[in-house]
Design a protein around this motif. Sequence first.
Motif, PDB file in Angstrom:
ATOM      1  N   GLY A 180       0.623  -1.436  -0.304  1.00 16.62           N
ATOM      2  CA  GLY A 180      -0.050   0.122  -0.650  1.00 16.62           C
ATOM      3  C   GLY A 180       1.209   1.440   0.300  1.00 16.62           C
ATOM      4  O   GLY A 180      -0.051   1.892  -0.768  1.00 16.62           O
ATOM      5  N   LEU A 181       1.954   1.207   0.106  1.00 22.83           N
ATOM      6  CA  LEU A 181       2.992   2.373   0.313  1.00 22.83           C
ATOM      7  C   LEU A 181       3.339   2.310  -1.341  1.00 22.83           C
ATOM      8  O   LEU A 181       3.409   2.079  -2.139  1.00 22.83           O
ATOM      9  CB  LEU A 181       3.733   2.300   1.049  1.00 22.83           C
ATOM     10  N   SER A 182       3.901   3.830  -1.214  1.00 19.85           N
ATOM     11  CA  SER A 182       4.582   4.274  -2.807  1.00 19.85           C
ATOM     12  C   SER A 182       5.621   3.612  -2.487  1.00 19.85           C
ATOM     13  O   SER A 182       6.328   3.378  -1.196  1.00 19.85           O
ATOM     14  CB  SER A 182       4.403   5.852  -2.595  1.00 19.85           C
ATOM     15  N   TRP A 183       6.410   3.815  -3.864  1.00 20.98           N
ATOM     16  CA  TRP A 183       7.939   2.973  -3.952  1.00 20.98           C
ATOM     17  C   TRP A 183       8.577   4.060  -2.620  1.00 20.98           C
ATOM     18  O   TRP A 183       9.410   4.065  -2.361  1.00 20.98           O
ATOM     19  CB  TRP A 183       8.333   3.507  -5.154  1.00 20.98           C
ATOM     20  N   LYS A 184       8.316   5.447  -3.194  1.00 18.89           N
ATOM     21  CA  LYS A 184       9.166   6.320  -2.367  1.00 18.89           C
ATOM     22  C   LYS A 184       8.964   6.489  -0.718  1.00 18.89           C
ATOM     23  O   LYS A 184      10.360   6.138  -0.175  1.00 18.89           O
ATOM     24  CB  LYS A 184       8.792   8.450  -2.875  1.00 18.89           C
ATOM     25  N   SER A 185       7.672   5.800  -0.135  1.00 18.31           N
ATOM     26  CA  SER A 185       8.086   5.120   1.158  1.00 18.31           C
ATOM     27  C   SER A 185       8.895   4.452   1.491  1.00 18.31           C
ATOM     28  O   SER A 185       9.327   4.078   2.506  1.00 18.31           O
ATOM     29  CB  SER A 185       6.623   5.342   1.245  1.00 18.31           C
ATOM     30  N   PRO A 236      21.557   2.660  -3.142  1.00 18.23           N
ATOM     31  CA  PRO A 236      21.949   3.112  -3.995  1.00 18.23           C
ATOM     32  C   PRO A 236      21.030   3.837  -5.063  1.00 18.23           C
ATOM     33  O   PRO A 236      19.597   3.541  -4.666  1.00 18.23           O
ATOM     34  CB  PRO A 236      22.882   2.076  -5.342  1.00 18.23           C
ATOM     35  N   PRO A 237      21.098   4.901  -5.384  1.00 17.28           N
ATOM     36  CA  PRO A 237      20.045   5.357  -6.192  1.00 17.28           C
ATOM     37  C   PRO A 237      20.141   4.800  -7.440  1.00 17.28           C
ATOM     38  O   PRO A 237      18.485   4.280  -7.945  1.00 17.28           O
ATOM     39  CB  PRO A 237      20.579   7.423  -7.052  1.00 17.28           C
ATOM     40  N   GLY A 238      20.313   3.635  -8.512  1.00 14.78           N
ATOM     41  CA  GLY A 238      19.967   3.032  -9.530  1.00 14.78           C
ATOM     42  C   GLY A 238      19.004   2.037  -8.944  1.00 14.78           C
ATOM     43  O   GLY A 238      18.376   1.179  -9.456  1.00 14.78           O
ATOM     44  N   ILE A 239      18.370   1.858  -7.824  1.00 14.48           N
ATOM     45  CA  ILE A 239      17.930   0.826  -7.059  1.00 14.48           C
ATOM     46  C   ILE A 239      16.187   1.052  -8.139  1.00 14.48           C
ATOM     47  O   ILE A 239      15.475  -0.270  -8.138  1.00 14.48           O
ATOM     48  CB  ILE A 239      17.447   0.375  -5.648  1.00 14.48           C
ATOM     49  N   SER A 240      15.667   2.439  -7.850  1.00 16.27           N
ATOM     50  CA  SER A 240      14.581   3.262  -8.026  1.00 16.27           C
ATOM     51  C   SER A 240      13.651   2.003  -9.402  1.00 16.27           C
ATOM     52  O   SER A 240      13.061   0.655  -9.612  1.00 16.27           O
ATOM     53  CB  SER A 240      13.537   4.095  -8.029  1.00 16.27           C
ATOM     54  N   ALA A 241      15.149   2.508 -10.826  1.00 16.92           N
ATOM     55  CA  ALA A 241      15.196   1.843 -11.451  1.00 16.92           C
ATOM     56  C   ALA A 241      15.583   0.298 -12.080  1.00 16.92           C
ATOM     57  O   ALA A 241      14.097  -0.080 -12.800  1.00 16.92           O
ATOM     58  CB  ALA A 241      15.881   2.448 -12.860  1.00 16.92           C
ATOM     59  N   GLU A 242      15.999  -0.852 -11.238  1.00 12.48           N
ATOM     60  CA  GLU A 242      15.811  -1.811 -11.664  1.00 12.48           C
ATOM     61  C   GLU A 242      14.935  -2.065 -10.780  1.00 12.48           C
ATOM     62  O   GLU A 242      14.615  -3.190 -11.440  1.00 12.48           O
ATOM     63  CB  GLU A 242      17.099  -1.781 -10.267  1.00 12.48           C
ATOM     64  N   ALA A 243      14.232  -1.511  -9.564  1.00 14.64           N
ATOM     65  CA  ALA A 243      12.650  -2.461  -9.237  1.00 14.64           C
ATOM     66  C   ALA A 243      11.309  -2.651 -10.057  1.00 14.64           C
ATOM     67  O   ALA A 243      10.992  -3.200 -10.532  1.00 14.64           O
ATOM     68  CB  ALA A 243      12.508  -1.667  -8.204  1.00 14.64           C
ATOM     69  N   ALA A 244      11.969  -0.932 -11.106  1.00 18.38           N
ATOM     70  CA  ALA A 244      10.655  -0.825 -12.232  1.00 18.38           C
ATOM     71  C   ALA A 244      10.716  -2.088 -13.130  1.00 18.38           C
ATOM     72  O   ALA A 244      10.159  -2.079 -13.547  1.00 18.38           O
ATOM     73  CB  ALA A 244      10.784   0.406 -12.552  1.00 18.38           C
ATOM     74  N   GLN A 245      12.377  -1.875 -13.547  1.00 13.75           N
ATOM     75  CA  GLN A 245      11.940  -3.023 -14.306  1.00 13.75           C
ATOM     76  C   GLN A 245      12.064  -4.231 -14.185  1.00 13.75           C
ATOM     77  O   GLN A 245      11.881  -4.538 -14.924  1.00 13.75           O
ATOM     78  CB  GLN A 245      13.834  -3.245 -15.379  1.00 13.75           C
ATOM     79  N   GLU A 246      12.235  -4.879 -13.376  1.00 13.55           N
ATOM     80  CA  GLU A 246      12.313  -6.205 -12.325  1.00 13.55           C
ATOM     81  C   GLU A 246      10.395  -6.393 -12.590  1.00 13.55           C
ATOM     82  O   GLU A 246      10.195  -7.379 -13.039  1.00 13.55           O
ATOM     83  CB  GLU A 246      12.524  -6.181 -11.128  1.00 13.55           C
ATOM     84  N   THR A 247       9.186  -5.619 -12.343  1.00 12.33           N
ATOM     85  CA  THR A 247       7.994  -5.441 -11.904  1.00 12.33           C
ATOM     86  C   THR A 247       7.400  -5.367 -12.855  1.00 12.33           C
ATOM     87  O   THR A 247       6.405  -6.397 -13.418  1.00 12.33           O
ATOM     88  CB  THR A 247       7.986  -4.090 -10.794  1.00 12.33           C
ATOM     89  N   GLU A 248       8.084  -4.762 -13.822  1.00 10.46           N
ATOM     90  CA  GLU A 248       7.389  -4.495 -15.218  1.00 10.46           C
ATOM     91  C   GLU A 248       7.795  -5.721 -16.219  1.00 10.46           C
ATOM     92  O   GLU A 248       6.722  -6.460 -16.548  1.00 10.46           O
ATOM     93  CB  GLU A 248       7.963  -3.326 -16.179  1.00 10.46           C
ATOM     94  N   SER A 249       8.703  -6.345 -15.874  1.00  7.58           N
ATOM     95  CA  SER A 249       9.410  -7.744 -16.930  1.00  7.58           C
ATOM     96  C   SER A 249       7.770  -8.945 -15.783  1.00  7.58           C
ATOM     97  O   SER A 249       7.456  -9.448 -16.757  1.00  7.58           O
ATOM     98  CB  SER A 249       9.922  -8.346 -16.460  1.00  7.58           C
ATOM     99  N   LEU A 250       8.074  -9.220 -14.612  1.00  2.14           N
ATOM    100  CA  LEU A 250       6.678  -9.325 -13.939  1.00  2.14           C
ATOM    101  C   LEU A 250       5.386  -9.506 -14.582  1.00  2.14           C
ATOM    102  O   LEU A 250       4.731 -10.052 -14.704  1.00  2.14           O
ATOM    103  CB  LEU A 250       6.937  -9.685 -12.593  1.00  2.14           C
TER     104      LEU A 250
END
Length: 227
Positions: A49-54, A68-82
Motif C-alpha cells: 500500500g505504500l508508494s515506492w518512495k515511502s 543506491p539511486p539506481g535501485i528504483s530503475a532496477e525495481a521498476a524493470q524487474e516489476t514490469e517484466s513480471l
Amino acid sequence: MSCCFDLVIFDCDGVLIDSEILAIEAEVRVFTRHGLPVDAAFILDHCTGLSWKSELAFMEAWFKVTLPPGISAEAAQETESLLEARLVAIGGIEAVLDGLTIPACVASSSTPERLRLSLGKVGLYARFAPHIFSSTMVQNGKPAPDLFLYAAREMQAAPDRCVVIEDSVHGVHAAKAAGMTAIGFTGGSHCRSGHAQRLLEAGADRVIGGHDALAPALACPAVRARG
C-alpha cells in the motif's frame, strides 16, 4: 446496482489487478540483491500500500542503510517484466464496473506510468481514464489521506459520500483519515490467512472476499455503521 454513495474510489494493485504478489516478488529479488534480508512476508507486513518512495524510506530506516539511486530503475524493470508476463485482472471487476450507476475512479500508490502499463494490459485503463490518480500527484502518500482527498476533489464528491475499496492496512488508514467509508478487499492472491481481520483492525467498515460481494456492500447502509 443501487448505491448509497456518490463516488467509488478503487485502489489499483490487489483490487483491480492481481499485481501485488508480482510486485512483492520483484521487490524481494531487488532488495536481497542489495543485501537486505527480506522475504515476501516482510514486504506484506510493512510495505503493501505504500508508494515506492515511502517504501524506500522505510527500508533505509529499518535496516539503517542508504540504498543506491539506481535501485528504483532496477525495481521498476524487474516489476514490469513480471507484470508483462503474468498480470491478470481480479476476477469479477468487469461485471462490477458494468453495474455501477455512480462515478468511479482509481487512487493508487503506483506511478502514472505503471498504472497506464498495468491497467492497459488487462483492458481496464480506458474504463477509468482520465480519472486515474497517483500518489505522485500529492505531497504525502498512503497512509496519509492526501491521495483520497485529492481524488474526491477532482471528482467533485464530498469525502463522507465516498467509499474506498482497499486491500492494504495503509490504504484503509488513509481512507478513514480522509473521512471516507472503507471496504477492505481480500480477493488478491497476495492476501494471507487473517488478512480480513487485519483490515478490520485498521478501521475497515466491512471486508469482502471478492468482487461478487461488492454490489451488496455498496447498496447496504450497514456498511457505513462504523464510519
